[in-house]
Design a protein around this motif. Sequence first.
Motif, short mmCIF file in Angstrom:
data_model
loop_
_atom_site.label_atom_id
_atom_site.label_comp_id
_atom_site.label_asym_id
_atom_site.label_seq_id
_atom_site.Cartn_x
_atom_site.Cartn_y
_atom_site.Cartn_z
N THR A 138 0.84 -1.20 0.00
CA THR A 138 0.00 0.00 0.00
C THR A 138 0.88 1.25 0.00
N ALA A 139 0.34 2.33 -0.52
CA ALA A 139 0.99 3.64 -0.45
C ALA A 139 -0.07 4.69 -0.72
N LEU A 140 -0.13 5.71 0.15
CA LEU A 140 -1.13 6.77 0.02
C LEU A 140 -0.45 8.13 -0.06
N ALA A 141 -1.14 9.07 -0.67
CA ALA A 141 -0.70 10.45 -0.74
C ALA A 141 -1.78 11.34 -0.15
N PHE A 142 -1.35 12.42 0.51
CA PHE A 142 -2.25 13.36 1.15
C PHE A 142 -1.93 14.74 0.60
N GLU A 143 -2.85 15.30 -0.17
CA GLU A 143 -2.60 16.56 -0.87
C GLU A 143 -3.01 17.74 0.01
N PHE A 144 -2.12 18.74 0.08
CA PHE A 144 -2.37 19.95 0.85
C PHE A 144 -2.29 21.14 -0.09
#
Length: 290
Positions: free
Chosen positions: A61-67
Amino acid sequence: MPDSSNNDVVEYRAFTLDDIPAAHALSASVKWRHRADDWRLAARLGSGFAAVDQHGQLVGTALAFEFGAQAATLGMFIVSPEHQRRGIGRGLLDRLIAKLGSRMLLIHASNEGKPLCEARGFTRIDTIHQHQGAAFQPPLVSLPPGERLRPIGAKDTPRLAGLASRASGLDRTALMPALLDVASGIALDRDGELIGFALFRRFGDGHVIGPVIAPESPDQSRAKALISYWLALNAGMFVRVDTPLRYGLSSWLEGLGLPLVDTIEQMALNGPPSADATLTQFALTSQALW
């Protein structure tokens, strides 16, 4: 999107809410403390990729969190122990980098993951010290004249988001309401003005204190007062604090009974973030969210 290595065929696809039970089991297999609820929060705030083997089993798994439009953090990177060293981590990271384009990217890399991050152009900007424990005795910390701790109110949210954005160099406008849904908070007030805060929430089999944001002081008294507040209210509970090395809180935390259990590299690509020098984030929200 299939890939093959060592006679294994791995497919990469979007991570979905249906993956949470398998992702929770995967994180437990590498001794992460995350609950299913921690995964649900991550999936609510971010998006990313799942790697599945030829039998449809989740193996990475790998997630990204956009700001905002300019920055993102990367996290929830896991490859099952049986499938490590087969290029799956590289495949996940490369897909996130391609998805996020020219954004400034921030990641916390383990010793095992650091060479891959360096190969993709990430550079170290700090080291994070992870402290945790349950046997602590926090001291009473004095604040400068005119400053006090007070409960966070419903009308404080925009100010909290502003402080968090300035201290981190990331747009926290969307993150802060989501955190306040699952966290309690204490505010640092100076003559009626909110100048800092610390959140406390469930995480894994205990609780985490973070983010902790305040103006710096020579003895870090503001950060210590915010952290001590939560420790005093939760004596005997398992508590975790992740703090950047450069702020010098590690020895103090160890003295309270929160031993250093891990270190991890804070790294940036197309960065680092441009934070407000008048504010400091003394403790992370989480290693995925910063």
